[in-house]
Write an enzyme that holds these catalytic residues in place. Structure first.
Site, PDB file in Angstrom:
ATOM      1  N   ARG A 111     -64.670  46.880  82.688  1.00 14.14           N
ATOM      2  CA  ARG A 111     -64.441  47.423  84.023  1.00 14.14           C
ATOM      3  C   ARG A 111     -63.292  48.438  83.953  1.00 14.14           C
ATOM      4  O   ARG A 111     -62.325  48.250  83.204  1.00 14.14           O
ATOM      5  CB  ARG A 111     -64.058  46.253  84.933  1.00 14.14           C
ATOM      6  CG  ARG A 111     -63.839  46.595  86.394  1.00 14.14           C
ATOM      7  CD  ARG A 111     -65.116  46.905  87.081  1.00 14.14           C
ATOM      8  NE  ARG A 111     -64.999  46.822  88.529  1.00 14.14           N
ATOM      9  CZ  ARG A 111     -65.877  47.380  89.350  1.00 14.14           C
ATOM     10  NH1 ARG A 111     -66.910  48.063  88.895  1.00 14.14           N
ATOM     11  NH2 ARG A 111     -65.734  47.252  90.648  1.00 14.14           N
ATOM     12  N   THR A 385     -75.597  52.529  90.224  1.00 15.29           N
ATOM     13  CA  THR A 385     -75.263  51.630  89.129  1.00 15.29           C
ATOM     14  C   THR A 385     -76.556  51.440  88.358  1.00 15.29           C
ATOM     15  O   THR A 385     -77.610  51.802  88.845  1.00 15.29           O
ATOM     16  CB  THR A 385     -74.727  50.318  89.724  1.00 15.29           C
ATOM     17  OG1 THR A 385     -73.578  50.630  90.486  1.00 15.29           O
ATOM     18  CG2 THR A 385     -74.376  49.288  88.687  1.00 15.29           C
ATOM     19  N   THR A 403     -71.715  51.153  85.634  1.00 19.08           N
ATOM     20  CA  THR A 403     -71.649  51.909  86.886  1.00 19.08           C
ATOM     21  C   THR A 403     -70.610  53.017  86.878  1.00 19.08           C
ATOM     22  O   THR A 403     -69.620  52.960  86.147  1.00 19.08           O
ATOM     23  CB  THR A 403     -71.322  50.942  88.054  1.00 19.08           C
ATOM     24  OG1 THR A 403     -71.400  51.642  89.293  1.00 19.08           O
ATOM     25  CG2 THR A 403     -69.954  50.324  87.918  1.00 19.08           C
ATOM     26  N   GLY A 477     -76.799  48.069  93.203  1.00 14.62           N
ATOM     27  CA  GLY A 477     -76.945  47.822  94.637  1.00 14.62           C
ATOM     28  C   GLY A 477     -75.667  47.402  95.339  1.00 14.62           C
ATOM     29  O   GLY A 477     -75.732  46.860  96.445  1.00 14.62           O
TER      30      GLY A 477
END
Ligand code: DON
Length: 573
Positions: A111, A385, A403, A477
């Site tokens: 991340r 994403t 993403t 999403g």
């Protein structure tokens, strides 16, 4: 796809790789200018499903060349960074969840992180106005990218030389590929923003309209990929690529520094696991809320015999809506990067706690969400994403969701380096109570701190049956990700659906706030009407997610299904 003038064969697949570790199967060629989308495959040796045919086919070729699922997943992800620029990326981040052939369960957290010069109120003006324009677009919206680190961290479980995994992506960037109709449309819709948020006009800016079948050549991106091929992590986080990123930041008043890049690391973490009716569910831990939300939702329905209520019955939809709502109520309050904030994961998943949460559940009417904030607008369908799954015959299974956040991320391409930067800073709570672009709110747990990772909803998930891979699933999403994965699993495990049905059936979504039940196009109208009478506020949404799923059939073959909601493609052999 229309007829193309030029046919280019990716010779790299026929190239010089010689692993000597496994019998390689002669490679097929990949035609980057003429390809068909395949939505389903049943295969014996391995399968790949991703958002783009060229990426799935690249992964398949790697499997055929003797690579394992991790090799194929890396090659697929790198190819997506070229052929699916709206979400595939080098300038974003993601999560990798795997079950390895030796039975080990692994997750890799790559991340993005808040830059060192970020601050809690960096998107709040002196008068208290929350500047979502700055957290959602342009240079200041980017977190320090994690994707390249994540790929290299996953590589330790791979078999083939790295050059072999990255070469197809280099070739596709250097020699080009034919863009799809969807991509042409997306790029045409992006022209004004590209001009606004770039200091050096990228190849995506074009005077005439993009047409389906146009060739997209990305020379700068190819050169960045070559630096990664030659130098690994240092090819991105140091040297020329780092210089290009920092120069871009200076030109656009961004804050990512050399130190931020040099200090970035991906983290290998214990996946979030739990048992549901004998299945072991393996998903992503913090900084993703996905695994924990999935755990809470599934446990809240486990003893309620949902199968007897039937798929898309008023009863089952209402029950699932109420558990979605209750799980999401915890998200904003308690969830964030566990390296910075103590997330009470155990408490939030205790049976007694979840039972208590369901105490006020009334099967006859809606339980109102505690607060209704004004202005929480529902987001239109988006594809920002992307998720991919791979399985091989050795027992390796990989689920990756990656993403840029918003479509094409910050819309800023690093000048000279050719890749979009993310706008992931918006996934932090930029001001308590101010919703991010998915309507999610938060507070301290997800406040901005330098070096902290922003909370995510991405839910790459593997379900084990008798400790062997059974389902590999995930989707883009935003906040609908955990609820889509939840529904897909319930569709198979409880409603006994086929793989295609489980993916294709219309979904619904509730995230506590706003207190609105979003239903996807095709959701049965009579069920919606009854739910309205029970007190639910319904909103129609054109599409929810792009779910990719591989399921291991009882005879051991792999059934891969690509979502029909996009250009997604399933390959296998
Ligand atoms: O990490 C997250 O939860 C978001 N940045 C994911 C964004 C996303 O799924 C957008 N795609 N539709």
């Amino acid at each position: 796809m229309r007829k193309f003038l030029k046919v280019f064969i990716l010779l790299s697949f026929l190239g010089s790789c010689n692993t000597g570790k496994q019998t390689a199967v002669p490679s097929q060629t990949l035609n980057a200018f003429q390809y068909n989308i395949q939505k389903k495959v049943i295969a014996e040796n391995g399968a790949v499903v991703s958002a783009h045919t060229l990426a799935s086919k690249t992964g398949l070729e790697i499997l055929k060349q003797g690579g394992n699922a991790i090799d194929a997943a890396i090659a697929t992800q790198l190819t997506l960074a070229v052929v699916y620029p709206q979400a595939g990326n080098l300038g974003g981040g993601g999560f990798f969840v795997a079950r390895l052939s030796n039975g080990a369960l692994v997750s890799i957290d790559y991340r993005e992180k808040a830059p060192g010069n970020a601050g809690r109120d960096m998107y709040v003006d002196a008068d208290g106005t929350a500047r979502t324009d700055k957290s959602q677009n342009g240079h200041l919206s980017s977190g320090v990218p994690g994707s390249v680190w994540g790929i290299m961290a996953a590589y330790k479980y791979a078999k083939l030389p790295f050059e072999k995994l990255i070469q197809p992506a280099i070739d596709l960037a250097e020699k080009g590929f034919a863009i799809s109709e969807r991509e042409a449309k997306a790029l045409n819709g992006l022209q004004d923003e590209l001009k606004k948020f770039n200091t050096v006009m990228p190849v995506f800016v074009k005077a005439a309209k993009w047409q389906p079948g146009d060739t997209l050549i990305q020379t700068d991106l190819a050169n960045t990929l070559k630096r990664i091929r030659d130098k690994g992590v240092a090819g991105f986080y140091k040297g020329e690529t780092a210089r290009l990123i920092v120069e871009e930041m200076k030109r656009g008043s961004g804050i990512i520094s050399y130190d931020d890049l040099k200090n970035y690391t991906a983290k290998t973490r214990q996946p979030h696991t739990f048992i549901y009716k004998g299945y072991k569910i393996v998903s992503m831990p913090m900084p993703s809320s996905g695994g924990l939300l999935l755990h809470q939702m599934m446990k809240m329905i486990e003893d309620r015999n949902i199968a007897s209520m039937g798929f898309h019955s008023v009863q089952s939809v209402q029950l699932m809506t109420e558990v979605e709502k209750r799980a999401f109520a915890d998200r904003g309050e308690y969830m964030g990067d566990a390296d910075f904030y103590k997330v009470p994961v155990d408490r939030l998943t205790q049976e007694a706690y979840l039972r208590e949460k369901m105490k006020n559940y009334d099967p006859l009417k809606a339980t109102p969400s505690h607060t209704i904030k004004p202005g929480l607008l529902l987001q239109p369908e988006s594809t920002e994403t992307t998720h991919l799954n791979v399985i091989d015959k050795e027992g390796n299974a990989v689920a990756i969701t990656t993403t840029l956040n918003n479509s094409y991320g910050s819309k800023t391409v690093v000048g000279g380096a050719g890749f979009f930067l993310n706008d992931e800073m918006d996934d932090f709570s930029i001001k308590p109570g101010v919703p991010n672009m998915y309507g999610a709110i938060g507070g301290d747990a997800n406040a901005i701190v330098p070096g902290k990772r922003m909370l995510s909803s991405m839910t790459p998930t593997i379900v084990l049956k008798d400790n062997k891979p059974f389902i590999i699933v995930g989707t883009p999403g935003g906040t609908t990700i955990p609820t889509s994965v939840f529904q897909t699993l319930v569709n198979i495990i409880e409603f006994g659906m086929s793989t295609e049905e489980a993916v294709y059936q219309p979904k619904f979504h509730h995230q506590w706030l706003p207190d609105t039940l979003e239903i996807e196009k095709g959701f049965p109208q009579s069920v919606g009407d009854t739910l309205r009478k029970m007190g639910y506020i319904l909103a129609l949404r054109s599409g929810i997610g792009r779910t990719e799923l591989i399921r291991v059939l009882p005879n051991g073959t792999f059934e891969a299904v690509a979502d029909k909601r996009g250009d997604d493609d399933a390959e296998g052999w």
